[in-house]
Write a protein that holds these residues in place. Structure first.
Motif, PDB file in Angstrom:
ATOM      1  N   UNK A   1       2.361   7.708   2.223  1.00 47.12           N
ATOM      2  CA  UNK A   1       3.267   6.646   2.141  1.00 47.12           C
ATOM      3  C   UNK A   1       4.190   6.858   3.439  1.00 47.12           C
ATOM      4  N   UNK A   2       4.510   8.091   3.820  1.00 48.04           N
ATOM      5  CA  UNK A   2       5.535   8.172   5.077  1.00 48.04           C
ATOM      6  C   UNK A   2       4.831   7.599   6.298  1.00 48.04           C
TER       7      UNK A   2
ATOM      8  N   UNK B   1       0.840  -1.126  -0.154  1.00 48.58           N
ATOM      9  CA  UNK B   1      -0.149   0.032   0.008  1.00 48.58           C
ATOM     10  C   UNK B   1       0.759   1.008  -0.009  1.00 48.58           C
ATOM     11  N   UNK B   2       1.832   1.143   0.940  1.00 43.12           N
ATOM     12  CA  UNK B   2       2.849   2.460   0.966  1.00 43.12           C
ATOM     13  C   UNK B   2       3.466   2.707  -0.315  1.00 43.12           C
ATOM     14  N   UNK B   3       3.873   1.601  -1.044  1.00 41.44           N
ATOM     15  CA  UNK B   3       4.560   1.635  -2.484  1.00 41.44           C
ATOM     16  C   UNK B   3       3.633   2.276  -3.528  1.00 41.44           C
ATOM     17  N   UNK B   4       2.371   1.733  -3.584  1.00 43.52           N
ATOM     18  CA  UNK B   4       1.432   2.283  -4.255  1.00 43.52           C
ATOM     19  C   UNK B   4       1.104   3.881  -4.058  1.00 43.52           C
TER      20      UNK B   4
ATOM     21  N   UNK C   1      -2.148  18.869  -8.919  1.00 44.73           N
ATOM     22  CA  UNK C   1      -1.272  17.637  -9.142  1.00 44.73           C
ATOM     23  C   UNK C   1      -0.247  17.670  -7.861  1.00 44.73           C
ATOM     24  N   UNK C   2       0.541  18.960  -7.799  1.00 50.05           N
ATOM     25  CA  UNK C   2       1.652  19.185  -6.822  1.00 50.05           C
ATOM     26  C   UNK C   2       1.106  19.012  -5.618  1.00 50.05           C
ATOM     27  N   UNK C   3      -0.140  19.355  -5.244  1.00 56.67           N
ATOM     28  CA  UNK C   3      -0.647  19.204  -3.859  1.00 56.67           C
ATOM     29  C   UNK C   3      -0.963  17.799  -3.608  1.00 56.67           C
ATOM     30  N   UNK C   4      -1.698  17.203  -4.787  1.00 62.20           N
ATOM     31  CA  UNK C   4      -1.988  15.830  -4.558  1.00 62.20           C
ATOM     32  C   UNK C   4      -0.578  14.866  -4.340  1.00 62.20           C
ATOM     33  N   UNK C   5       0.428  15.158  -5.032  1.00 64.20           N
ATOM     34  CA  UNK C   5       1.566  14.446  -4.999  1.00 64.20           C
ATOM     35  C   UNK C   5       2.215  14.602  -3.490  1.00 64.20           C
ATOM     36  N   UNK C   6       1.908  15.655  -2.827  1.00 66.47           N
ATOM     37  CA  UNK C   6       2.544  15.873  -1.563  1.00 66.47           C
ATOM     38  C   UNK C   6       1.936  15.055  -0.646  1.00 66.47           C
ATOM     39  N   UNK C   7       0.318  15.090  -0.693  1.00 66.90           N
ATOM     40  CA  UNK C   7      -0.534  14.322   0.099  1.00 66.90           C
ATOM     41  C   UNK C   7      -0.325  12.766  -0.295  1.00 66.90           C
ATOM     42  N   UNK C   8      -0.031  12.335  -1.247  1.00 67.05           N
ATOM     43  CA  UNK C   8       0.221  10.785  -1.344  1.00 67.05           C
ATOM     44  C   UNK C   8       1.441  10.451  -0.693  1.00 67.05           C
ATOM     45  N   UNK C   9       2.575  11.244  -0.931  1.00 62.75           N
ATOM     46  CA  UNK C   9       3.716  11.166  -0.126  1.00 62.75           C
ATOM     47  C   UNK C   9       3.674  11.056   1.310  1.00 62.75           C
ATOM     48  N   UNK C  10       2.809  11.843   1.622  1.00 66.73           N
ATOM     49  CA  UNK C  10       2.589  11.911   3.458  1.00 66.73           C
ATOM     50  C   UNK C  10       2.088  10.595   3.750  1.00 66.73           C
TER      51      UNK C  10
ATOM     52  N   UNK D   1       2.307   5.338   6.614  1.00 67.68           N
ATOM     53  CA  UNK D   1       2.355   4.170   6.441  1.00 67.68           C
ATOM     54  C   UNK D   1       3.657   3.399   6.884  1.00 67.68           C
ATOM     55  N   UNK D   2       4.888   3.810   6.246  1.00 66.47           N
ATOM     56  CA  UNK D   2       6.325   3.372   6.280  1.00 66.47           C
ATOM     57  C   UNK D   2       6.622   3.636   7.805  1.00 66.47           C
ATOM     58  N   UNK D   3       6.574   4.726   8.359  1.00 65.40           N
ATOM     59  CA  UNK D   3       6.716   4.774   9.724  1.00 65.40           C
ATOM     60  C   UNK D   3       5.948   4.015  10.877  1.00 65.40           C
ATOM     61  N   UNK D   4       4.795   3.867  10.472  1.00 69.05           N
ATOM     62  CA  UNK D   4       3.855   2.704  11.509  1.00 69.05           C
ATOM     63  C   UNK D   4       4.543   1.334  11.207  1.00 69.05           C
TER      64      UNK D   4
END
Length: 89
Positions: free
Chosen positions: A47-48, A6-9, A36-45, A50-53
């Motif tokens: 991912x981060x 999920x994080x990778x996606x 789209x730049x805003x969406x990119x930031x939201x999606x990266x958040x 999930x990875x931190x969890x």
């Protein structure tokens, strides 16, 4: 699908959104590029988070789940088997 997948996606979607934002800049689609730049930031958040969890919180939670504690709490939950069946565990 596990949490790492999920994080990778989310990460892949963030990279894709950022590339689409760049392309929209070249055709002067500034409003779409900003979105789209805003969406990119939201999606990266996402991912981060999930990875931190996975890396920090999950191991601590598992350490807390000693068999005797699970049994202690499970025996105090009414209708546990009916509840777990409703969740399809």
């Amino acid at each position: 699908m596990n949490a790492r997948e999920v994080a990778k996606r989310w990460y892949q979607q963030a990279i894709h959104d950022l590339e689409m934002a760049r392309r929209n800049l070249t055709i002067e689609g500034y409003d779409v590029a900003a979105f789209l730049a805003h969406q990119s930031v939201e999606n990266m958040k996402k991912d981060l988070i999930i990875q931190r969890f996975i890396q920090h919180a999950l191991p601590r939670i598992c350490e807390q789940l000693k068999p005797e504690r699970v049994i202690f709490y499970a025996t105090r939950l009414p209708n546990l088997s009916r509840f777990s069946r409703s969740l399809q565990l």
